[in-house]
Scaffold this motif. Structure first.
Motif, PDB file in Angstrom:
ATOM      1  N   VAL A 131     -56.630 -15.301  91.158  1.00  0.00           N
ATOM      2  CA  VAL A 131     -55.353 -15.905  90.757  1.00  0.00           C
ATOM      3  C   VAL A 131     -55.524 -16.426  89.329  1.00  0.00           C
ATOM      4  N   VAL A 132     -54.674 -15.950  88.435  1.00  0.00           N
ATOM      5  CA  VAL A 132     -54.747 -16.357  87.030  1.00  0.00           C
ATOM      6  C   VAL A 132     -53.414 -16.961  86.626  1.00  0.00           C
ATOM      7  N   LYS A 133     -53.457 -18.151  86.072  1.00  0.00           N
ATOM      8  CA  LYS A 133     -52.258 -18.814  85.591  1.00  0.00           C
ATOM      9  C   LYS A 133     -52.062 -18.499  84.100  1.00  0.00           C
ATOM     10  N   ALA A 134     -50.810 -18.405  83.701  1.00  0.00           N
ATOM     11  CA  ALA A 134     -50.501 -18.176  82.280  1.00  0.00           C
ATOM     12  C   ALA A 134     -50.608 -19.505  81.543  1.00  0.00           C
ATOM     13  N   ASP A 264     -33.049 -20.886  75.079  1.00  0.00           N
ATOM     14  CA  ASP A 264     -33.776 -21.647  74.065  1.00  0.00           C
ATOM     15  C   ASP A 264     -35.255 -21.321  74.177  1.00  0.00           C
ATOM     16  N   LEU A 265     -36.070 -21.967  73.339  1.00  0.00           N
ATOM     17  CA  LEU A 265     -37.500 -21.663  73.301  1.00  0.00           C
ATOM     18  C   LEU A 265     -38.188 -21.979  74.621  1.00  0.00           C
ATOM     19  N   ALA A 266     -37.790 -23.066  75.261  1.00  0.00           N
ATOM     20  CA  ALA A 266     -38.407 -23.428  76.547  1.00  0.00           C
ATOM     21  C   ALA A 266     -38.148 -22.342  77.594  1.00  0.00           C
ATOM     22  N   ALA A 267     -36.907 -21.806  77.605  1.00  0.00           N
ATOM     23  CA  ALA A 267     -36.567 -20.748  78.571  1.00  0.00           C
ATOM     24  C   ALA A 267     -37.358 -19.480  78.268  1.00  0.00           C
ATOM     25  N   LEU A 268     -37.539 -19.170  76.973  1.00  0.00           N
ATOM     26  CA  LEU A 268     -38.312 -17.978  76.596  1.00  0.00           C
ATOM     27  C   LEU A 268     -39.771 -18.123  77.024  1.00  0.00           C
ATOM     28  N   LYS A 269     -40.324 -19.333  76.829  1.00  0.00           N
ATOM     29  CA  LYS A 269     -41.710 -19.564  77.255  1.00  0.00           C
ATOM     30  C   LYS A 269     -41.858 -19.382  78.764  1.00  0.00           C
ATOM     31  N   ALA A 270     -40.876 -19.861  79.518  1.00  0.00           N
ATOM     32  CA  ALA A 270     -40.921 -19.715  80.974  1.00  0.00           C
ATOM     33  C   ALA A 270     -40.865 -18.236  81.367  1.00  0.00           C
ATOM     34  N   GLN A 271     -40.023 -17.471  80.682  1.00  0.00           N
ATOM     35  CA  GLN A 271     -39.940 -16.034  80.967  1.00  0.00           C
ATOM     36  C   GLN A 271     -41.249 -15.330  80.647  1.00  0.00           C
ATOM     37  N   ILE A 272     -41.856 -15.701  79.529  1.00  0.00           N
ATOM     38  CA  ILE A 272     -43.130 -15.089  79.138  1.00  0.00           C
ATOM     39  C   ILE A 272     -44.207 -15.425  80.159  1.00  0.00           C
ATOM     40  N   ALA A 273     -44.257 -16.698  80.581  1.00  0.00           N
ATOM     41  CA  ALA A 273     -45.260 -17.106  81.573  1.00  0.00           C
ATOM     42  C   ALA A 273     -45.076 -16.323  82.870  1.00  0.00           C
ATOM     43  N   GLU A 274     -43.832 -16.139  83.286  1.00  0.00           N
ATOM     44  CA  GLU A 274     -43.546 -15.388  84.512  1.00  0.00           C
ATOM     45  C   GLU A 274     -43.986 -13.928  84.376  1.00  0.00           C
ATOM     46  N   ARG A 275     -43.683 -13.335  83.217  1.00  0.00           N
ATOM     47  CA  ARG A 275     -44.079 -11.937  83.003  1.00  0.00           C
ATOM     48  C   ARG A 275     -45.599 -11.793  82.972  1.00  0.00           C
ATOM     49  N   LEU A 276     -46.273 -12.712  82.281  1.00  0.00           N
ATOM     50  CA  LEU A 276     -47.737 -12.650  82.207  1.00  0.00           C
ATOM     51  C   LEU A 276     -48.358 -12.773  83.596  1.00  0.00           C
ATOM     52  N   ALA A 278     -47.026 -12.031  86.419  1.00  0.00           N
ATOM     53  CA  ALA A 278     -46.754 -10.799  87.170  1.00  0.00           C
ATOM     54  C   ALA A 278     -47.768  -9.717  86.779  1.00  0.00           C
ATOM     55  N   GLU A 279     -48.103  -9.638  85.483  1.00  0.00           N
ATOM     56  CA  GLU A 279     -49.114  -8.682  85.022  1.00  0.00           C
ATOM     57  C   GLU A 279     -50.481  -9.031  85.605  1.00  0.00           C
ATOM     58  N   TYR A 280     -50.814 -10.331  85.614  1.00  0.00           N
ATOM     59  CA  TYR A 280     -52.100 -10.758  86.177  1.00  0.00           C
ATOM     60  C   TYR A 280     -52.159 -10.412  87.680  1.00  0.00           C
ATOM     61  N   VAL A 423     -57.720 -13.544 103.515  1.00  0.00           N
ATOM     62  CA  VAL A 423     -57.717 -13.494 102.051  1.00  0.00           C
ATOM     63  C   VAL A 423     -57.841 -14.913 101.491  1.00  0.00           C
ATOM     64  N   THR A 424     -58.825 -15.108 100.620  1.00  0.00           N
ATOM     65  CA  THR A 424     -59.038 -16.394  99.957  1.00  0.00           C
ATOM     66  C   THR A 424     -58.674 -16.260  98.486  1.00  0.00           C
ATOM     67  N   GLU A 425     -57.782 -17.114  98.014  1.00  0.00           N
ATOM     68  CA  GLU A 425     -57.378 -17.064  96.617  1.00  0.00           C
ATOM     69  C   GLU A 425     -58.380 -17.838  95.760  1.00  0.00           C
ATOM     70  N   THR A 426     -58.816 -17.189  94.672  1.00  0.00           N
ATOM     71  CA  THR A 426     -59.816 -17.782  93.794  1.00  0.00           C
ATOM     72  C   THR A 426     -59.279 -17.797  92.366  1.00  0.00           C
ATOM     73  N   GLU A 427     -59.142 -18.995  91.796  1.00  0.00           N
ATOM     74  CA  GLU A 427     -58.650 -19.086  90.425  1.00  0.00           C
ATOM     75  C   GLU A 427     -59.723 -18.620  89.455  1.00  0.00           C
ATOM     76  N   MET A 428     -59.288 -17.854  88.447  1.00  0.00           N
ATOM     77  CA  MET A 428     -60.219 -17.402  87.417  1.00  0.00           C
ATOM     78  C   MET A 428     -59.466 -17.290  86.095  1.00  0.00           C
ATOM     79  N   SER A 429     -60.220 -17.094  85.029  1.00  0.00           N
ATOM     80  CA  SER A 429     -59.609 -16.996  83.706  1.00  0.00           C
ATOM     81  C   SER A 429     -59.092 -15.580  83.475  1.00  0.00           C
ATOM     82  N   LYS A 430     -58.220 -15.460  82.488  1.00  0.00           N
ATOM     83  CA  LYS A 430     -57.695 -14.147  82.120  1.00  0.00           C
ATOM     84  C   LYS A 430     -58.827 -13.215  81.698  1.00  0.00           C
ATOM     85  N   ASP A 431     -59.795 -13.740  80.969  1.00  0.00           N
ATOM     86  CA  ASP A 431     -60.915 -12.907  80.493  1.00  0.00           C
ATOM     87  C   ASP A 431     -61.748 -12.389  81.658  1.00  0.00           C
TER      88      ASP A 431
END
Length: 443
Positions: A131-134, A264-276, A278-280, A423-431
């Motif tokens: 699990v990777v957070k944006a 606005d910028l806050a809404a764009l950031k939220a959309q980007i975080a959601e898209r990222l 989804a990719e993760y 299934v166990t969810e494990t947080e990790m970095s994007k890298d």
């Protein structure tokens, strides 16, 4: 009809089938009786032609059809009674090649049966799901990329020379043989140098110009140019440079957000975080799927039909050869030998393919018409302007339909199995997730 087993070794099966002459004759008669009401013949009313006459007239023609149907029926009954499923189309051939009308038909049938697939206790399978957070850094990086794509241009200092990537605002008149041609003139045209939007060689000649300068740009139209009257012709464009502008990234602010459809910028950031994220999640699913297939491959062992393994190994070898020799487009190349590595990978693929197919069948998993339509539409986008022809091609091509259906079915079965596993969810970095994905290609 007599069916005698002649081979039962591992998954290999062979049978001798004897269809008697009386059975064939009865089948021909059955066909004639069925058709008799519609047959007309000189001297007889419709439907009143005697069977002996019909047999004399049409019997020989119907004999081959009756023979094929009888043998097919014997094969179908055998598989229905035995419960076996052939791995590939059974091999069938007549063994009494000197057969003549009135003789029994002797046929040899051989095939490899699909194996019994053992049950798997899916609750005993444990998987780790990354699990990777944006984070803010990833969102800011994506924002910077968006700002770059939404770049603007501002005037360079007076007297500055145009560089590659700059925008020059020009008036131009194009001439061939000293005469201006239609569509070859414009005023206040903004041209980004290096964009390759003009004829080859045009933009390069404007690198180094200054505002207020005049430049005669000499080029030749390509031989394949869309306007036949200009194709291959030498031309001169008299250009007047009005402005030289340098690229500047758009400001990361509410105005940028509105350019991309956000409030606005806050809404764009939220959309980007959601898209990222989804990719993760998509990348994480690939990692979980590989881990699941590895565990299933370890847990389940059963005999494999040699013909399926051999066919898969040849396909793998052929695919890898073309990847190593991308210049060879067709199949006019030396025979490609399979190696032990190809065979080992083929065994894994065949084993997992049969296992997933069995699991999907037992779970009554199917591919819906809507899912197939979506898959066809996704493929059709690769052929702009020919979408309709692609749809028609797929509708008429069973093999293509199977190629599109198979990955959808596999993914649905994999999702079903993951749902049953622990299934166990494990947080990790994007890298770290990126490294895990890259490791999939290395295996």
């Amino acid at each position: 009809m007599q069916v005698t087993e002649t081979l039962n070794e591992g998954l290999k099966r062979a049978y001798d089938i004897v269809v008697t002459a009386d059975e064939l004759d009865a089948k021909v008669t059955e066909k004639l009786v069925e058709a008799q009401p519609e047959i007309e013949m000189k001297g007889f009313r419709k439907g009143k032609v005697p069977l002996p006459l019909l047999k004399k007239q049409f019997g020989e023609r119907l004999l081959g059809e009756a023979m094929q149907e009888t043998i097919d029926g014997a094969m179908s009954k055998h598989f229905e009674d035995s419960g076996e499923r052939p791995a590939l189309q059974p091999e069938v051939k007549m063994t009494n090649e000197d057969w003549k009308e009135g003789d029994d038909v002797q046929v040899a049938m051989s095939y490899e049966a699909l194996p019994e697939i053992p049950e798997v206790d899916l609750s005993q399978i444990s998987l780790d799901r990354p699990v990777v957070k944006a984070d803010d850094a990833a969102v800011d990086e994506a924002l910077a990329n968006l700002a770059e794509t939404a770049q603007d241009f501002k005037a360079r200092r007076k007297g500055s020379k145009a560089k590659d990537g700059d925008q020059v605002v020009i008036d131009f008149v194009g001439k061939v043989d000293g005469e201006a041609f239609e569509g070859g003139s414009a005023e206040d045209y903004p041209l980004v140098l290096g964009s390759n939007s003009f004829i080859p060689g045009f933009e390069e000649q404007l690198v180094g110009v200054k505002a207020g300068e005049e430049k005669a740009v000499e080029v030749s139209f390509p031989e394949e140019y869309q306007a036949p009257n200009l194709a291959g012709k030498a031309a001169v464009f008299d250009c007047t440079v009005k402005e030289v502008k340098e690229p500047v990234a758009a400001e990361v602010d509410d105005e940028l957000a509105k350019k991309f459809g956000a409030e606005d910028l806050a809404a764009l950031k939220a959309q980007i975080a959601e898209r990222l994220e989804a990719e993760y999640a998509q990348a994480a699913r690939a990692v979980v799927k590989r881990a699941l297939l590895d565990k299933l491959d370890e847990l389940v062992q059963f005999d494999l039909p040699p013909s399926l393994v051999e066919a898969e190994a040849k396909q793998i070898a052929h695919q890898l050869w073309h990847e190593e020799n991308p210049d060879v487009q067709g199949h006019d190349h030396p025979e490609i030998e399979t190696t032990e590595e190809h065979s080992k990978l083929a065994e894994r693929r065949v084993r997992l393919g049969l296992l997933l197919a069995e699991m999907g069948q037992k779970a009554e998993i199917t591919v819906t018409d809507a899912e197939m339509t979506q898959a066809i539409m996704n493929q059709a986008r690769q052929y702009p302007g020919q979408e309709r022809q692609f749809f028609e091609f797929v509708q008429q091509n069973q093999q293509m339909q199977q190629q599109l259906r198979a990955p959808i079915f596999e993914d649905k079965v994999v999702d079903h199995v993951i749902d049953q596993a622990t299934v166990t969810e494990t947080e990790m970095s994007k890298d770290d997730l990126q490294k895990a994905v890259e490791a999939l290609d290395e295996e």
